[in-house]
Design a protein around this motif. Sequence first.
Motif, mmCIF file in Angstrom:
data_model
loop_
_atom_site.group_PDB
_atom_site.id
_atom_site.type_symbol
_atom_site.label_atom_id
_atom_site.label_comp_id
_atom_site.label_asym_id
_atom_site.label_seq_id
_atom_site.Cartn_x
_atom_site.Cartn_y
_atom_site.Cartn_z
ATOM 1 N N GLU A 1 1.823 4.770 -1.873
ATOM 2 C CA GLU A 1 2.070 4.137 -2.991
ATOM 3 C C GLU A 1 1.179 3.151 -3.570
ATOM 4 O O GLU A 1 1.130 2.455 -4.453
ATOM 5 C CB GLU A 1 3.489 3.248 -2.447
ATOM 6 N N LYS A 2 -0.095 3.221 -2.785
ATOM 7 C CA LYS A 2 -1.221 2.352 -3.490
ATOM 8 C C LYS A 2 -1.820 3.197 -4.217
ATOM 9 O O LYS A 2 -2.780 2.620 -4.933
ATOM 10 C CB LYS A 2 -2.274 1.795 -2.160
ATOM 11 N N ASP B 1 1.292 1.591 4.504
ATOM 12 C CA ASP B 1 1.749 0.381 4.113
ATOM 13 C C ASP B 1 1.050 -0.776 4.980
ATOM 14 O O ASP B 1 1.607 -1.864 4.794
ATOM 15 C CB ASP B 1 3.197 0.257 5.041
ATOM 16 N N TYR B 2 0.029 -0.492 5.312
ATOM 17 C CA TYR B 2 -0.617 -1.596 6.034
ATOM 18 C C TYR B 2 -0.866 -2.900 5.236
ATOM 19 O O TYR B 2 -0.884 -4.045 5.331
ATOM 20 C CB TYR B 2 -2.174 -1.359 6.646
ATOM 21 N N LYS C 1 -0.251 -4.832 -3.801
ATOM 22 C CA LYS C 1 -0.773 -3.430 -4.448
ATOM 23 C C LYS C 1 -2.216 -4.443 -4.991
ATOM 24 O O LYS C 1 -2.314 -5.423 -5.565
ATOM 25 C CB LYS C 1 -0.255 -3.279 -5.802
ATOM 26 N N HIS D 1 -2.293 3.265 8.210
ATOM 27 C CA HIS D 1 -0.941 3.343 7.739
ATOM 28 C C HIS D 1 -0.930 2.861 6.289
ATOM 29 O O HIS D 1 -1.354 1.909 5.810
ATOM 30 C CB HIS D 1 -0.089 2.658 8.589
ATOM 31 N N ILE E 1 0.017 -5.128 2.108
ATOM 32 C CA ILE E 1 1.292 -5.240 1.654
ATOM 33 C C ILE E 1 1.134 -5.284 -0.012
ATOM 34 O O ILE E 1 2.170 -4.927 -0.573
ATOM 35 C CB ILE E 1 1.871 -6.653 2.294
ATOM 36 N N ASN F 1 4.805 8.526 0.273
ATOM 37 C CA ASN F 1 3.960 7.466 0.845
ATOM 38 C C ASN F 1 3.232 7.774 2.138
ATOM 39 O O ASN F 1 3.295 7.123 3.001
ATOM 40 C CB ASN F 1 4.870 6.228 1.235
ATOM 41 N N LYS G 1 1.649 9.884 8.909
ATOM 42 C CA LYS G 1 1.407 9.346 7.962
ATOM 43 C C LYS G 1 0.054 9.523 7.066
ATOM 44 O O LYS G 1 -0.352 8.820 6.219
ATOM 45 C CB LYS G 1 1.370 7.664 8.156
#
Length: 566
Positions: A314-315, A340-341, A345, A338, A343, A290, A261
């Motif tokens: 995606e951030k 996705d950590y 934006k 990660h 949640i 991502n 990642k």
Amino acid sequence: MTTSAIMANKITSNFSNTNCCCIFVRRYIVPAIIFIIFQGHMWDSSNTCLASMLLERDHYIGAVVEFSPELWDQSEEPKYLLVRNSRKLHKIAEEAAREKADIIVTPECGLSGLNLPVVRDKLKLFTTFIPNVEDNEILCEEKNKLEVAEHLKELSCAAQKNNIYLVANMLEKVSCNKTHPGCPTDGLLIYNTNVAFDRTGKLIAKYHKFNLFIEPETNITSAAELSTFHTDFGVQFGMFICFDILFKKPALEIIEKTNVKNIVYSTAWFSEIPFFTAVESQAGYSYSQNINLLASGYSFPKNKNFGSGIYAGEKGPLVMIMPEKPTNKLLIAKVPIHPDYFINKETCDIEKQYCDIFDTKKIDIHFNEDEKLLKTESNNLIMDFYHDDISKFSTVLLDKNKNINEMDYKETETVGEKTFNYNEAKFKCEVTVKWEKYNNTDLTEGMPVYRLVGYSGTRSYGGLLTVDIEVCGLIACKSYDISTCGYTPDFSKNNLTNITSIVINIERPHKSNPFIMTLDKNMLALRGNEFKFTNNFNKITDIQSSTMILETPHNDLITFAMYKPS
């Protein structure tokens, strides 16, 4: 309960919630299991000691450098140039360490420069032997088994003395049997190679560039390598170089087959408008896959080489730069382990070009005045770009009353909406745009004129390679003449078109993620909270559906599109 949760439960129950437990877990256990946990496994939150240790490392401090190396003057021995540039990179690593960076990435050709000789005998003077990773060599020490060049030792010492992971790019020579097919007559293979050192200066990873771009006398491996390395802060990194980012092997395969990642990426990118500027491509890859991307760029804008950044999937971009002149600048960011950590934006300050939550910095690096400067008038140069040929695309001008062949057009609408459809070779593209005019004055020369574009076909990369591509989106041109698409419009006027909404939908056979290509007037990618992207694959129909939506109005767009590069 998962296996990792059971492991965590046993560890914490054995050591109870004591200071000893926390020290033990922090020092020995967390580095071993944090990667597993952040790959989607769960742990028992009642284990407060372990949980607190993990939460302390929800991020790492990443550093990349936009670097303008000294260039070879074709008179001195290359080894002296390589050492001087390696010492400059050492100094930059010192600055990164002062910022408590865990890892620093340096650019492609950051030691040699791009003005390399094309004659093999001279090119070999820029190379070094590099030990095998399995040898566990600390090159900074004098005990290494293989004779290596001074610049390689210098980088090992930079990692060791600054307690930092360091990634660097160089030319490597590897002995081969002259009788074997593919082995040059001098018995040496030459690779464009990335190396990674850990905090002790030990060589822990190597990668040989697989997709070369105008690199005569340089070799490739028989198959694309999937090179990864683990760190003591719980992250496994993948690694590749420059042009590799546009190809399935290795840029997509390394994610699919190793589940990394986080990617470290060295580049000397040749920027092209409207779809392939450096930062645009870096952000597009990071977002569509991502994954976190740490991208370090070679800085020589007149030669179209510039652009670095740190991106969090995606951030979106955390920190990025497209300098107008050759630059030495260190970019620092707090990177989620990660992507996705976090949640939600985060809100980013667009004007200041950073997200406060990620603690980003841009630090100018200065060297001694008596050192050699670039052998050019580099201080007076400005950025330049390659330009894509949009005439082969299917396009329509944005205004609904404008016919593509009319050149005497004057805008009459202050607000508008247009939908464009393109369907070719099983590739379906639909773009719907809404816009408004600040006033109804005539177009001023050079101001942005927008086109909606779709294309499924081939393109050439530098005349070296022809590949299949698919494009769907919106681009800005300098005038109604399609030949001006691919050039930077003038955004300084007060009667610009304000794009209030863009919705792009594409469908194509087979599972794949298109690059998300966005570019504004500053040659920077849009932030992750300015648009949405969804990607769905129907296993029954074998159709991939992707949607991209602009959520923040813009009057400074150059590109907003989905692009399948190969």
